[in-house]
Design an enzyme around this catalytic site. Structure first.
Site, PDB file in Angstrom:
ATOM      1  N   SER A   1       0.742  -7.542   0.039  1.00 30.41           N
ATOM      2  CA  SER A   1      -0.386  -7.465  -0.906  1.00 30.41           C
ATOM      3  C   SER A   1      -0.211  -8.589  -1.931  1.00 30.41           C
ATOM      4  O   SER A   1       0.907  -9.078  -2.130  1.00 30.41           O
ATOM      5  CB  SER A   1      -0.351  -6.128  -1.643  1.00 30.41           C
ATOM      6  OG  SER A   1      -1.297  -6.090  -2.689  1.00 30.41           O
TER       7      SER A   1
ATOM      8  N   TYR B   1       4.092   0.437  -6.930  1.00 27.43           N
ATOM      9  CA  TYR B   1       3.424  -0.103  -5.723  1.00 27.43           C
ATOM     10  C   TYR B   1       3.815  -1.570  -5.553  1.00 27.43           C
ATOM     11  O   TYR B   1       4.187  -2.007  -4.463  1.00 27.43           O
ATOM     12  CB  TYR B   1       1.904   0.056  -5.868  1.00 27.43           C
ATOM     13  CG  TYR B   1       1.099  -0.530  -4.723  1.00 27.43           C
ATOM     14  CD1 TYR B   1       1.088   0.070  -3.465  1.00 27.43           C
ATOM     15  CD2 TYR B   1       0.334  -1.692  -4.903  1.00 27.43           C
ATOM     16  CE1 TYR B   1       0.333  -0.464  -2.421  1.00 27.43           C
ATOM     17  CE2 TYR B   1      -0.417  -2.231  -3.866  1.00 27.43           C
ATOM     18  CZ  TYR B   1      -0.415  -1.618  -2.620  1.00 27.43           C
ATOM     19  OH  TYR B   1      -1.158  -2.153  -1.587  1.00 27.43           O
TER      20      TYR B   1
HETATM   21  N1  LIG Z   1      -7.318  -2.249   0.316  1.00 25.16           N
HETATM   22  C1  LIG Z   1      -6.753  -3.169  -0.412  1.00 25.16           C
HETATM   23  O1  LIG Z   1      -7.341  -3.661  -1.400  1.00 25.16           O
HETATM   24  C2  LIG Z   1      -5.375  -3.694  -0.047  1.00 25.16           C
HETATM   25  C3  LIG Z   1      -4.947  -4.868  -0.672  1.00 25.16           C
HETATM   26  C4  LIG Z   1      -3.697  -5.370  -0.349  1.00 25.16           C
HETATM   27  C5  LIG Z   1      -2.897  -4.724   0.566  1.00 25.16           C
HETATM   28  N2  LIG Z   1      -3.343  -3.573   1.151  1.00 25.16           N
HETATM   29  C6  LIG Z   1      -2.438  -2.945   2.114  1.00 25.16           C
HETATM   30  O2  LIG Z   1      -3.099  -2.852   3.353  1.00 25.16           O
HETATM   31  C7  LIG Z   1      -2.575  -1.763   4.105  1.00 25.16           C
HETATM   32  C8  LIG Z   1      -3.721  -0.913   4.632  1.00 25.16           C
HETATM   33  O3  LIG Z   1      -4.419  -0.346   3.533  1.00 25.16           O
HETATM   34  P1  LIG Z   1      -5.976   0.021   3.567  1.00 25.16           P
HETATM   35  O4  LIG Z   1      -6.560  -0.611   2.378  1.00 25.16           O
HETATM   36  O5  LIG Z   1      -6.537  -0.220   4.895  1.00 25.16           O
HETATM   37  O6  LIG Z   1      -5.880   1.581   3.237  1.00 25.16           O
HETATM   38  P2  LIG Z   1      -6.351   2.885   4.037  1.00 25.16           P
HETATM   39  O7  LIG Z   1      -7.757   2.738   4.511  1.00 25.16           O
HETATM   40  O8  LIG Z   1      -5.992   4.022   3.157  1.00 25.16           O
HETATM   41  O9  LIG Z   1      -5.421   2.878   5.331  1.00 25.16           O
HETATM   42  C9  LIG Z   1      -4.069   3.221   5.287  1.00 25.16           C
HETATM   43  C10 LIG Z   1      -3.632   3.540   6.696  1.00 25.16           C
HETATM   44  O10 LIG Z   1      -2.243   3.856   6.699  1.00 25.16           O
HETATM   45  C11 LIG Z   1      -2.064   5.098   7.379  1.00 25.16           C
HETATM   46  N3  LIG Z   1      -0.858   5.748   6.866  1.00 25.16           N
HETATM   47  C12 LIG Z   1      -0.576   6.114   5.598  1.00 25.16           C
HETATM   48  N4  LIG Z   1       0.632   6.688   5.547  1.00 25.16           N
HETATM   49  C13 LIG Z   1       1.125   6.669   6.814  1.00 25.16           C
HETATM   50  C14 LIG Z   1       2.330   7.117   7.399  1.00 25.16           C
HETATM   51  N5  LIG Z   1       3.276   7.735   6.678  1.00 25.16           N
HETATM   52  N6  LIG Z   1       2.515   6.928   8.725  1.00 25.16           N
HETATM   53  C15 LIG Z   1       1.555   6.343   9.486  1.00 25.16           C
HETATM   54  N7  LIG Z   1       0.386   5.894   8.969  1.00 25.16           N
HETATM   55  C16 LIG Z   1       0.193   6.067   7.654  1.00 25.16           C
HETATM   56  C17 LIG Z   1      -3.353   5.867   7.111  1.00 25.16           C
HETATM   57  O11 LIG Z   1      -3.633   6.890   8.067  1.00 25.16           O
HETATM   58  P3  LIG Z   1      -3.152   8.412   7.906  1.00 25.16           P
HETATM   59  O12 LIG Z   1      -3.423   8.803   6.483  1.00 25.16           O
HETATM   60  O13 LIG Z   1      -3.975   9.141   8.904  1.00 25.16           O
HETATM   61  O14 LIG Z   1      -1.712   8.434   8.256  1.00 25.16           O
HETATM   62  C18 LIG Z   1      -4.364   4.735   7.287  1.00 25.16           C
HETATM   63  O15 LIG Z   1      -4.612   4.513   8.653  1.00 25.16           O
HETATM   64  C19 LIG Z   1      -1.612  -1.021   3.172  1.00 25.16           C
HETATM   65  O16 LIG Z   1      -0.289  -1.418   3.448  1.00 25.16           O
HETATM   66  C20 LIG Z   1      -2.030  -1.514   1.797  1.00 25.16           C
HETATM   67  O17 LIG Z   1      -0.981  -1.457   0.871  1.00 25.16           O
HETATM   68  C21 LIG Z   1      -4.557  -3.057   0.875  1.00 25.16           C
END
Ligand SMILES: NC(=O)c1ccc[n+]([C@@H]2O[C@H](COP(=O)([O-])OP(=O)(O)OC[C@H]3O[C@@H](n4cnc5c(N)ncnc54)[C@H](OP(=O)(O)O)[C@@H]3O)[C@@H](O)[C@H]2O)c1
Length: 234
Positions: free
Chosen positions: A143, A156
């Site tokens: 991130s 985080y």
């Molecule tokens: N959105 C942003 O602005 C942003 C920016 C920078 C980085 N990121 C990073 O991008 C990645 C994806 O985030 P996102 O924004 O797509 O969020 P999201 O829509 O909440 O997706 C998170 C995913 O991780 C899964 N997950 C969570 N805990 C888990 C576990 N213990 N085991 C297996 N799967 C797990 C969730 O599914 P389940 O809950 O069904 O397990 C879901 O599929 C993360 O690492 C986040 O830190 C996001």
């Protein structure tokens, strides 16, 4: 034909947001994708979408990346259904209460378990075989919070600095092995994770923008290791 066709990829956190978009982009390149998350119902929806694209095969695995036994089963499923793992995308992550002053130890522990330990368990489960085969690509989704810290995201950010550190160290460890490491640092992306943040009215990135960054890193010539990609909204 894409140079990624018929490769096998595991994408964690692929039941929504960025992970689902990465899985769809990879399948569109003809990759056979194992999609992983804890919620099978959501994974199955993503599976149906990928199957409807008509390219690349897909297998859903319900698993918690913070549980090493689940991670072992995830890799076994990939090998059983497709082949040895060519690509691991460490995307599963959680952004919970990030201030130290909140004292929410249980939320810090969840972030540390998924965002750091999960990444390490996944790498450990595929790396020996990648080294043995002298080929493979590990993509870690960190991130911009792994580059900058705000007062709202101390813990985080700590986990995402750790992901970057793991990516940087691993790249050095793997020099001359044939295994590549890419760290991708997205800015604000429109997903469930960023739902509550209006981002001062600025347009957030789309999840598919990060999917395309993953494909970019994976499709470079084999001697090119794209180590760090930072993607921010304009
Ligand atoms: N959105 C942003 O602005 C942003 C920016 C920078 C980085 N990121 C990073 O991008 C990645 C994806 O985030 P996102 O924004 O797509 O969020 P999201 O829509 O909440 O997706 C998170 C995913 O991780 C899964 N997950 C969570 N805990 C888990 C576990 N213990 N085991 C297996 N799967 C797990 C969730 O599914 P389940 O809950 O069904 O397990 C879901 O599929 C993360 O690492 C986040 O830190 C996001």
């Amino acid at each position: 034909m894409s140079k990624l066709a018929d490769k096998t990829a595991i994408v964690t956190g692929a039941s929504s947001g960025i992970g689902a978009a990465i899985a769809k982009e990879l399948a569109a390149e003809g990759v056979n994708v194992v999609i992983v998350a804890r919620t099978l119902e959501n994974l199955n929806k993503v599976k149906e979408d990928i199957e409807a694209q008509g390219k690349g095969k897909v297998q859903a695995v319900q698993a918690d990346v913070a549980e090493s036994a689940d991670v072992k089963r995830m890799v076994e499923t990939a090998v059983e259904h497709f082949s040895d793992v060519d690509i691991l995308v460490n995307n599963a992550g959680q952004m919970l209460e990030g201030t130290v002053r909140s004292g929410k130890v249980d939320e810090w522990e969840k972030m540390i378990d998924v965002n750091i330990k999960g990444v390490l368990y996944n790498i450990d489960a595929v790396l020996p075989k990648m080294i043995e085969r002298a080929t493979g690509h590990i993509v870690n989704i960190a991130s911009v919070s792994g580059h900058e810290v705000t007062k709202h995201s101390t813990v985080y950010s700590g986990t995402k600095y750790a992901v970057r550190a793991i990516s940087m160290g691993l790249e050095k460890e793997l020099a001359r092995t044939g295994v590549r490491v890419t760290n991708i640092s997205p800015g604000m992306v429109a997903t469930r994770l960023s739902e509550g943040n209006t981002w001062n009215g600025r347009k957030k990135l789309e999840a598919t923008d990060i999917g395309k960054a993953v494909v970019y890193a994976l499709t470079q010539p084999d001697y090119v290791n794209v180590n760090e990609i930072t993607v921010r909204p304009v």
